[in-house]
Design an enzyme around this catalytic site. Structure first.
Site, mmCIF file in Angstrom:
data_model
loop_
_atom_site.group_PDB
_atom_site.id
_atom_site.type_symbol
_atom_site.label_atom_id
_atom_site.label_comp_id
_atom_site.label_asym_id
_atom_site.label_seq_id
_atom_site.Cartn_x
_atom_site.Cartn_y
_atom_site.Cartn_z
ATOM 1 N N ASP A 1 3.946 -7.527 4.797
ATOM 2 C CA ASP A 1 3.260 -7.578 5.534
ATOM 3 C C ASP A 1 4.471 -7.864 7.168
ATOM 4 O O ASP A 1 4.418 -9.164 7.236
ATOM 5 C CB ASP A 1 1.756 -8.520 6.323
ATOM 6 N N ASP B 1 -6.932 -3.300 5.202
ATOM 7 C CA ASP B 1 -5.877 -3.781 6.260
ATOM 8 C C ASP B 1 -5.260 -5.246 6.076
ATOM 9 O O ASP B 1 -6.160 -5.470 5.037
ATOM 10 C CB ASP B 1 -6.053 -3.705 7.744
ATOM 11 N N ASP C 1 2.622 -1.347 11.989
ATOM 12 C CA ASP C 1 1.962 -2.632 13.395
ATOM 13 C C ASP C 1 3.756 -1.607 13.572
ATOM 14 O O ASP C 1 4.396 -2.573 14.084
ATOM 15 C CB ASP C 1 1.814 -3.759 12.695
#
Length: 951
Positions: free
Chosen positions: A292, A551, A626
């Site tokens: 992430d 997610d 993102d």
């Protein structure tokens, strides 16, 4: 969704080691470089040279299905077992494991769709230096050299690929830790005590220790140099505040591959980098480790959310692929003997008669597991796609509606907000199919729940969408809030389904809910339980038009090392380090199965995932994570999705407008235009950004966005047909130019334009303030038609195209037929029975052809042959539609309302002949200035046989 914002900081305990700050930029210090990853540093320190490994030819055994052969490391006498398989479809599989490991080493399950079908190998010749085996395909053969061990795959006199030709095979065997009191006291008190216990336990059973040392598999000598390496991360490794206990010690594997004649390699996503992979000699290798990464940086080899360990090598002569089946942290080094040479330098080599053949060398390094590699020998790009699909499956066939437009935001505030946004699309005449809810829709970040105040009556909300033939997606993440009043947590804990920490307790980390535990999705029983939670009587408030978004499934652990799970966490008997890159695939797999089961196996699921691995393509969609509202992020979305398509994942897209920051109106419009021609089409935005629904930027920009979205909807029949083909063949939907023009060197590094299928070429405008773009139109015998103006252009040229804010440069290939639906309605489902317009683009040097695929758009009934599949052909002035699947049965109310022929000459009459023999004259218009013929209201059913003759 981002891992963290400043607003969450007060929720965290003092001293919690967070990787992220409130500033919107990646902190590279939170993620390891190769130098900071002990096994990568160790392996990379090995330089090319003569390999210590030797093949023991006397141990060779050949059966109908495989060849086995022992290898020995002459430095430490540890033996390995080589297995060689010839697989159906021109694939060679090479497996290397310890002959007698102390304990089993991890072999990746659930990625291959079946055990690959083998074909017999045969020995052509053998002597003390090696053995030559036939691969059965023309003159293909494998040469195994004994001293040092090397494996070459040849076709005729050409070497297609060599393994261990640079001597970089390395296999860190499992071993007992030979602790003594002479070690430097640099460990914690706990680790010293562990050392003492190990010493006494080994003294308690000296016979067992002698037996272990006597085993040929464990004859590694522990030299003084190796003992010093204990401090270098072999048995324990610390990064920032996190210590990895490494109870199994060093276990890395590595192997080098040489690709003669190759200068271009692609794949190994996910990286925010160029389509053509760069050499890594002067920097870090490409890293494959699902992480992430907060607002990732562009044009570097850092790991991102997903990992597909597949590389595609392409030259004008051949395309091949390497599939490295290993789910542990992996680094990939690339070097080339032509790297850095200019075009002039290469021309000079040619003029001077330089004999150096271009070559790319690739080295794979993984932290644990075994070497299990599939070599896909092509020879064409589409052969490689087919070969990889035969191993890991094809792209799942998505519901038609999921190919429409998706409106998302972190977060829509409540049901009234959802209703207002939904009405806004109708008010501004912009179609959409899905509206999305992020984490704030839940009751305190408890997934499978609804906020009791903001989303008190979810079925009422969903019914309102269903009445308009629209759908919703809600997020379900795999971190589960530790809360004794939360049913999901209590059941998982009671069933023992959580990942465990190294001490045997439930693993806990911080994520959106605060303290969270993580289900062990590697367990089939855990996945079955998770799937059962999507049943309508379990996931209260849900209906058939609610779908799911997974997610944070890398998995993301805010206070974990590199924002992920500790490697010494346990999944049954396996460490997390062994399975890390599989976790996200398992989460998506279990979720998709839940959506299928809730419908009794009837409805196709739609599940979006952020983390992925090889095989994820057969489950659902992915997106590039993102990103930011910056022009370079718009540009990079093209090579990122092209790279995924090359390794099977066609259903890819990027957040329209950028997740972080706020786009200018120009950037937002250009992103909507580019996204309309990428497979997954979703706008998304961060919680702290201003609202950006398409109508909030003034009437002029609303009109531009509306036109882009409407263009997407007109092409839905083509997108759907391409996804059907991808599902059947494994071919990417969005593809680089070289896939269709494999001998055109000018296409090999192109990444600012691409093909959708074979017949649409797209060159999005991705530069701020652009007044024109230069598009390369490939194919010396091709012609290309601008889909907006119908202007005709010859292939094999760089075409300058003036652009305005309304321009989306898209071209249809001459020799193709593309079906479209021009009656755009509020959603794709509303267009189900609408008529088709056929766009026939002519190339006088060849027959024009295309396909039309129709089914119900949402069930698995196509597997029962309930579909229409038409072959459309224009030859000798006759346009025809014939049944491409005679055994399939389906009916449609749609008809053909218009035929537009580009590059046409004016006919004297146009005649329709239907399957029952009836004929009628059709009305037409002809634009002589553009050579465009329009046939109006032919009226035949889209599923029928017919011909239209132009006389």
């Amino acid at each position: 969704m981002a891992t963290f914002t400043a607003r969450m900081a007060p929720l965290l305990v003092v001293g919690l080691a967070l990787c992220l700050s409130g500033t919107w930029a990646v902190d590279k210090g939170n993620f390891k470089t190769c130098e900071q990853s002990a096994f990568c540093k160790r392996q990379r320190a090995l330089k090319p040279g003569e390999s210590p490994y030797r093949a023991l030819l006397e141990t060779m055994e050949l059966t109908n299905t495989r060849l086995t052969l022992q290898l020995i490391n002459d430095n430490n006498k540890v033996r390995l077992l080589l297995e060689l398989y010839r697989l159906q479809g021109n694939i060679t599989r090479v497996k290397i494991n310890e002959l007698k490991p102390l304990k089993p080493r991890y072999e990746v399950p659930d990625v291959l769709i079946r055990e690959p079908t083998t074909e017999p190998l045969s020995v052509l010749s053998q002597d003390e230096n090696g053995v030559v085996l036939s691969l059965g395909v023309e003159s293909q053969r494998v040469i195994i050299s004994a001293r040092p061990f090397r494996l070459d795959i040849m076709e005729g006199s050409d070497v297609l690929m060599s393994l261990n030709s640079r001597g970089l095979l390395a296999f860190e065997h499992l071993r007992m830790r030979k602790d003594t009191f002479s070690y430097k006291v640099t460990s914690t008190v706990a680790s010293v005590w562990d050392n003492i216990k190990r010493v006494f336990s080994s003294q308690a059973d000296p016979e067992a220790e002698k037996k272990a040392e006597a085993d040929p598999a464990n004859q590694a000598e522990t030299t003084k140099e190796e003992e010093e390496k204990v401090e270098d991360g072999m048995w324990e490794e610390t990064f920032k505040s996190h210590t990895d206990s490494k109870p199994n010690g060093p276990s890395a594997v590595s192997l080098d591959f040489s690709l003669p004649g190759v200068e271009h390699v692609y794949g190994i996503p996910e990286h925010a980098d160029t389509l053509r992979l760069k050499t890594t000699d002067n920097g870090d290798p490409y890293r494959l480790y699902n992480l992430d990464v907060f607002q990732y940086e562009l044009y570097n080899p850092m790991a991102l959310y997903g990992s597909v360990p597949v590389m595609v090598a392409h030259s004008a002569q051949r395309t091949t692929g390497i599939f490295w089946l290993n789910a542990a942290e992996t680094w990939v080094d690339i070097s080339s003997n032509t790297a850095g040479k200019t075009v002039f330098g290469k021309m000079l080599d040619y003029v001077q008669g330089s004999s150096e053949t271009p070559q790319t060398d690739v080295r794979w390094i993984s932290e644990s597991g075994i070497i299990d590699v599939f070599i896909m020998l092509g020879p064409t790009p589409k052969d490689v796609f087919s070969q990889y699909a035969s191993l890991t499956g094809t792209q799942s066939f998505p519901p038609l509606a999921s190919l429409g437009y998706h409106q998302c935001r972190w977060n829509y505030n409540d049901q009234e907000d959802v209703k207002s946004v939904d009405a806004g699309f109708d008010e501004h005449d912009i179609p959409y199919d899905f509206i999305w809810l992020d984490i704030e829709h839940t009751d305190g970040k408890r997934y499978f729940t609804w906020d009791p105040h903001k989303f008190a009556t979810p079925k009422e909300m969903l019914q309102g969408l269903m009445d308009k033939k629209r759908k919703m997606v809600a997020i379900v993440d795999p971190h589960i809030k530790v809360d004794s009043n939360y049913k999901i947590h209590n059941e998982i804990r009671t069933l023992g389904f959580y990942v465990k920490n190294k001490d045997g307790g439930d693993y806990e980390g911080w994520c959106w809910p605060g303290s969270a535990s993580y289900p062990d999705f590697t367990r089939a029983d855990m996945r079955a339980w998770w799937a059962s939670m999507f049943a309508y009587d379990q996931y209260e408030g849900t209906m058939e038009n609610l779908y799911t978004w997974n997610d944070m499934n890398e998995p993301s652990v805010f206070n974990g090392p590199e924002v992920t799970m500790h490697k010494d966490a346990m999944h049954g008997s396996w460490e997390h380090r062994d399975i890390h890159n599989l976790y996200g695939l398992y989460v998506q797999m279990a979720t998709a199965e839940g959506l299928i089961q809730r419908s009794g196996g009837v409805e196709r699921p739609f599940v979006l995932t952020r983390a992925f691995f090889a095989g994820s393509q057969r489950i659902g969609a992915v997106w590039t994570g993102d990103n930011a509202a910056e022009w370079d992020h718009l540009k990079i979305s093209i090579p990122m999705c092209l790279s995924m398509g090359l390794v099977g994942i066609s259903f890819c897209g990027a957040d329209i407008g950028g997740f972080f920051k706020s786009p200018s109106t120009e950037l937002l419009v250009r992103w909507y235009q580019a996204g309309a021609y990428q497979p997954f089409y979703r706008a998304h935005a961060h919680l702290d950004t201003p609202r950006r629904e398409p109508w909030l930027f003034g009437p002029e920009n609303t009109a531009l966005i509306r036109e882009a979205v409407r263009q997407r909807y007109t092409f839905l029949p083509y997108w759907y047909q391409l996804f059907y083909r991808a599902h059947v063949t494994g071919e990417p939907v969005m593809r680089p130019l070289w896939v269709e023009y494999p001998q055109d060197l000018a296409t090999f590094a192109v990444e600012d334009e691409y093909l959708i299928g074979r017949d649409l070429l797209v060159h999005p405008v991705v530069e701020e303030g652009a007044r024109g773009v230069t598009a390369y139109l490939p194919g010396k015998d091709e012609v290309w038609f601008d889909v907006h103006t119908f202007q005709k252009h010859n292939g094999a040229q760089n075409l300058y195209i003036p652009v305005t804010m309304s321009s989306i440069p898209v071209f249809q290939r001459g020799g193709s037929i593309i079906p479209r639906k021009l009656r755009v309605r509020r959603s794709s489902t509303c267009m189900e029975h609408d008529p088709y317009t056929l766009y026939v683009a002519l190339n006088l040097q060849r027959t024009a052809d295309g396909e039309l695929y129709i089914d119900d758009g949402h069930t698995f009934n196509y597997e029962k042959k309930e579909f229409i599949y038409r072959k459309l052909t224009f030859a000798n002035k006759v346009l025809s539609s014939v049944n491409h699947a005679p055994d399939a049965k389906f009916t449609t109310d749609s008809w053909i309302e218009r035929i537009i022929v580009l590059g046409a000459s004016k006919p004297s009459k146009v005649t329709l002949k239907t399957a029952d023999g009836q004929e009628k004259q059709l009305e037409f218009d002809f634009d002589a200035s553009m050579s465009v013929l329009t046939v109006r209201k032919p009226g035949m059913n889209a599923g029928a046989d017919w011909t239209v003759t132009f006389q």
